[in-house]
Design a protein around this motif. Structure first.
Motif, mmCIF file in Angstrom:
data_model
loop_
_atom_site.group_PDB
_atom_site.id
_atom_site.type_symbol
_atom_site.label_atom_id
_atom_site.label_comp_id
_atom_site.label_asym_id
_atom_site.label_seq_id
_atom_site.Cartn_x
_atom_site.Cartn_y
_atom_site.Cartn_z
ATOM 1 N N UNK B 124 29.260 17.053 15.518
ATOM 2 C CA UNK B 124 28.895 17.607 14.214
ATOM 3 C C UNK B 124 28.461 19.071 14.277
ATOM 4 N N UNK B 125 28.491 19.661 15.460
ATOM 5 C CA UNK B 125 27.950 21.014 15.609
ATOM 6 C C UNK B 125 28.962 21.946 16.255
ATOM 7 N N UNK B 126 29.226 23.071 15.578
ATOM 8 C CA UNK B 126 30.295 23.971 15.997
ATOM 9 C C UNK B 126 29.809 25.416 15.948
ATOM 10 N N UNK B 127 30.368 26.231 16.841
ATOM 11 C CA UNK B 127 30.058 27.663 16.809
ATOM 12 C C UNK B 127 31.326 28.448 16.466
ATOM 13 N N UNK B 128 31.145 29.479 15.631
ATOM 14 C CA UNK B 128 32.307 30.272 15.207
ATOM 15 C C UNK B 128 31.879 31.706 14.913
ATOM 16 N N UNK B 129 32.804 32.662 15.132
ATOM 17 C CA UNK B 129 32.469 34.049 14.813
ATOM 18 C C UNK B 129 32.656 34.320 13.321
ATOM 19 N N UNK B 130 31.807 35.163 12.768
ATOM 20 C CA UNK B 130 31.963 35.621 11.383
ATOM 21 C C UNK B 130 31.808 37.147 11.378
ATOM 22 N N UNK B 131 32.032 37.774 10.231
ATOM 23 C CA UNK B 131 31.929 39.235 10.134
ATOM 24 C C UNK B 131 32.671 39.929 11.281
ATOM 25 N N UNK B 132 33.931 39.580 11.455
ATOM 26 C CA UNK B 132 34.765 40.192 12.503
ATOM 27 C C UNK B 132 34.122 40.087 13.882
ATOM 28 N N UNK B 133 33.428 38.981 14.124
ATOM 29 C CA UNK B 133 32.829 38.781 15.434
ATOM 30 C C UNK B 133 31.499 39.477 15.614
ATOM 31 N N UNK B 134 30.964 40.075 14.548
ATOM 32 C CA UNK B 134 29.668 40.754 14.645
ATOM 33 C C UNK B 134 28.500 39.782 14.574
ATOM 34 N N UNK B 135 28.776 38.539 14.286
ATOM 35 C CA UNK B 135 27.739 37.508 14.323
ATOM 36 C C UNK B 135 28.401 36.200 14.720
ATOM 37 N N UNK B 136 27.629 35.357 15.373
ATOM 38 C CA UNK B 136 28.099 34.027 15.748
ATOM 39 C C UNK B 136 27.289 33.024 14.926
ATOM 40 N N UNK B 137 27.991 32.144 14.251
ATOM 41 C CA UNK B 137 27.339 31.190 13.361
ATOM 42 C C UNK B 137 27.483 29.780 13.931
ATOM 43 N N UNK B 138 26.370 29.050 13.949
ATOM 44 C CA UNK B 138 26.420 27.630 14.294
ATOM 45 C C UNK B 138 26.376 26.845 12.992
ATOM 46 N N UNK B 139 27.362 25.964 12.791
ATOM 47 C CA UNK B 139 27.384 25.142 11.574
ATOM 48 C C UNK B 139 27.292 23.672 11.966
ATOM 49 N N UNK B 140 26.813 22.885 11.013
ATOM 50 C CA UNK B 140 26.648 21.463 11.277
ATOM 51 C C UNK B 140 27.216 20.670 10.105
ATOM 52 N N UNK B 141 28.047 19.698 10.436
ATOM 53 C CA UNK B 141 28.572 18.806 9.403
ATOM 54 C C UNK B 141 27.659 17.593 9.303
ATOM 55 N N UNK B 142 27.826 16.835 8.214
ATOM 56 C CA UNK B 142 26.892 15.744 7.935
ATOM 57 C C UNK B 142 27.092 14.542 8.853
ATOM 58 N N UNK B 143 28.280 14.447 9.477
ATOM 59 C CA UNK B 143 28.563 13.263 10.279
ATOM 60 C C UNK B 143 29.263 12.177 9.474
ATOM 61 N N UNK B 144 29.267 12.352 8.160
ATOM 62 C CA UNK B 144 30.039 11.432 7.323
ATOM 63 C C UNK B 144 31.341 12.127 6.939
ATOM 64 N N UNK B 145 32.402 11.374 6.888
ATOM 65 C CA UNK B 145 33.674 11.979 6.505
ATOM 66 C C UNK B 145 34.268 12.773 7.651
ATOM 67 N N UNK B 146 35.389 13.393 7.361
ATOM 68 C CA UNK B 146 36.123 14.095 8.413
ATOM 69 C C UNK B 146 35.781 15.581 8.431
ATOM 70 N N UNK B 147 36.026 16.172 9.589
ATOM 71 C CA UNK B 147 35.926 17.628 9.706
ATOM 72 C C UNK B 147 37.292 18.144 10.134
ATOM 73 N N UNK B 148 37.783 19.148 9.426
ATOM 74 C CA UNK B 148 39.012 19.821 9.811
ATOM 75 C C UNK B 148 38.604 21.106 10.529
ATOM 76 N N UNK B 149 39.363 21.514 11.530
ATOM 77 C CA UNK B 149 38.993 22.741 12.228
ATOM 78 C C UNK B 149 40.198 23.518 12.711
ATOM 79 N N UNK B 150 40.046 24.850 12.762
ATOM 80 C CA UNK B 150 41.028 25.655 13.483
ATOM 81 C C UNK B 150 40.336 26.179 14.741
ATOM 82 N N UNK B 151 41.083 26.193 15.824
ATOM 83 C CA UNK B 151 40.527 26.498 17.134
ATOM 84 C C UNK B 151 40.861 27.932 17.522
#
Lengths: 249, 313
Positions: B124-151
């Protein structure tokens, strides 16, 4: 009436140096210049050019976000949009929420074309156009670098990893823009004055029947790891020597 | 929660793209993840056989349909939706193929999508770059339902081979739209390595001055066995085609060696190369921001340095 709906987003201007807040709760946006997302500006420019060529009669610009977004809608009106729709929403607006709101606007306005930027340069999600096309059950043509409209179809050239791909999509459709589609026009002062008189309607998500759900919690923002500063070499020979030492040649 | 992951294969009809093997490694970030690869094609046999060899894959599903030749998101997404039920995560590469398709699948599922995953910390926990890589964001899904992702493929090594996953045909019968039609694709044929997977990349910027100017880079690249990239400025100026663009809105790459020639180093470019093992900058302006990230910097006239490098090699 043949309408084009353009979605825009208010984002931190692309020239601003992004700083992460020390407590990791976000990035610094206080006192920072805000602008229309550059890809959305390209979307609006394209809609205006289609209208100027006689391919559409009205260009509507829409956004989903807080009250401040009206500044960017006014800029869009000054660029030449005929009217603006502001769907008010505070807090995080995920792509699914934005797409659901845009779909409601589509149902009201019946556009022949919806043009959005391929991604917003703040969250870099790159989803809203595709999600909207899925919800609407209509074609999508992402990363457009050329759009030609004929009766009932659009021929779209897309910038893909392999090169340039061309698709034909039946209208209505969703198109998302890439950088080389056009160069947006500059806004002139008289246009800013005229834009003040153009209609800007404010709506709310709840009035549209859209629930603002947040499916992904934003846990922590961090600055990226920094690369160590390297060394200077004096000429080509020294460069090759250094690369050999690193085992790279 | 154990992840049951469906990975959508990227391929050209005969060869599996290396981005798929990187998605497999990404999915292994979830301990005990069970990985299925879906291959949409007219005839999936050749690609499925390659997918089945990827280490850690438990099953390959072939989704065959005469309409599956070109990768049209509007055509593929409803078929993949029909397969989605048993899975917790649906992943594809963050290439133009995957970015176009995965968000359409997310839309059909009305599920959240995590774009550009650079690490999976838990199901349920993923890290991804935002702002052209100027920040790294950790996001968390609820654990219910599906998560779609691009790698974000530059963040992962390709999964090893040696696997022997069973290959099955998926029976999918959904009505496919005809509102989206493939016309053509134009790609410059090149004998050079693929930009996204090459171990060595040489990129040129506006300072090359013309498409003609880029020839000295091609020549050096051929001697080094390197791929050639370009900055946005060089592509905008028409010196190089769009598929060579490296950066936030172009390709994100992670070669062993990256040589930036006449590229000043705008933040949008740097975000495309920050995972390169070694960065070399060649620029006549010693103050250019590219030198801030370069491991090796050489200040001088590229039109003298590049031919000299080629001569000395």
């Amino acid at each position: 009436m043949k309408r084009i709906l353009v979605g825009i987003k208010r984002v931190v201007d692309y020239n601003v140096r992004i700083r992460v807040k020390p407590d990791g709760s976000g990035v610094v946006t206080d006192g920072v210049k805000m602008s229309i997302n550059p890809f959305d500006e390209i979307a609006l420019e394209e809609a205006l050019r289609i209208k100027e060529r006689g391919g559409a009669e009205e260009v509507i610009v829409a956004t989903v976000g807080p009250a401040d977004c009206q500044q960017q809608l006014r800029t869009a009106l000054a660029m030449g949009a005929d009217r603006a729709l502001h769907v008010q929403a505070d807090g995080v607006v995920e792509p699914l929420t934005a797409a659901r709101a845009l779909l409601k606007l589509i149902e009201r306005e019946q556009p022949l074309l919806v043009i959005l930027g391929k991604q917003a340069i703040d969250d870099d999600n790159g989803q809203t156009g595709q999600v909207l096309a899925a919800l609407w059950n209509r074609p999508q043509a992402t990363y457009a670098s050329k759009i030609e409209l004929t009766a009932g179809t659009a021929r779209v050239t897309r910038e893909v990893d392999a090169g340039l791909e061309t698709l034909d999509v039946d209208l209505p459709a969703v198109i998302t823009t890439d950088l080389r589609l056009n160069e947006p026009r500059y806004v002139k002062l008289p246009d800013i004055m005229k834009a003040k008189k153009k209609p800007l309607d404010t709506l709310t998500l709840s009035a549209l029947g859209v629930e603002q759900r947040q499916q992904l919690k934003l846990v922590r923002f961090e600055p990226p790891p920094q690369r160590q500063k390297g060394v200077r070499v004096k000429d080509a020979a020294e460069l090759l020597e250094a690369l050999k030492k690193k085992g790279l040649l | 929660m154990t992840g049951r992951v469906l990975i959508i294969a990227e391929h050209d009809g005969t060869r599996l793209n290396a981005s798929t093997a990187k998605c497999v490694t990404c999915a292994h970030g979830m301990a005990g993840a069970e990985i299925t690869i879906a291959v949409c094609a007219v005839d999936a046999a050749a690609v499925a056989a390659q997918a089945a060899q990827l280490s850690g894959v438990s099953r390959v599903l072939c989704v065959e349909n005469p309409a599956n030749g070109p990768a049209l998101a509007a055509v593929w997404a409803p078929q993949l939706l029909a397969l989605a039920a048993p899975f917790t995560h649906i992943l594809g590469p963050s290439t133009t193929f995957g970015k176009d398709l995965m968000a359409r699948i997310a839309g059909l599922l009305e599920a959240p999508q995590v774009s550009d995953i650079m690490a999976i910390e838990s199901p349920t926990r993923f890290r991804r770059p935002i702002y052209a890589g100027n920040a790294i964001l950790t996001v968390e899904s609820s654990g219910e339902g599906k998560v779609v992702g691009t790698v974000r493929t530059a963040s992962f090594e390709a999964a090893a081979g040696g696997g022997t996953a069973p290959i099955e045909k998926a029976a999918v019968s959904v009505e496919l739209p005809t509102h989206t039609r493939f016309v053509s694709v134009s790609a410059a044929k090149s004998d050079r390595p693929d930009l996204q997977t090459a171990a060595r990349v040489i990129s040129g910027g506006r300072a090359l001055g013309s498409a003609e100017g880029f020839k000295i880079l091609y020549s050096l690249a051929d001697k080094l066995g390197a791929a050639v990239g370009a900055s946005r400025a060089a592509v905008d100026a028409g010196y190089a085609p769009n598929e060579m663009q490296v950066g936030q809105t172009g390709k994100i790459i992670a070669p062993e060696l990256y040589v930036a020639v006449g590229i000043s180093g705008a933040i949008q470019h740097l975000t495309g190369i920050k995972d390169a093992r070694t960065i070399v900058a060649i620029n006549k302006d010693g103050e250019a921001p590219i030198f801030e990230v370069a491991d090796l910097g050489l200040v001088g006239d590229l039109f003298q340095i590049i031919p000299e490098l080629e001569r000395l090699l």
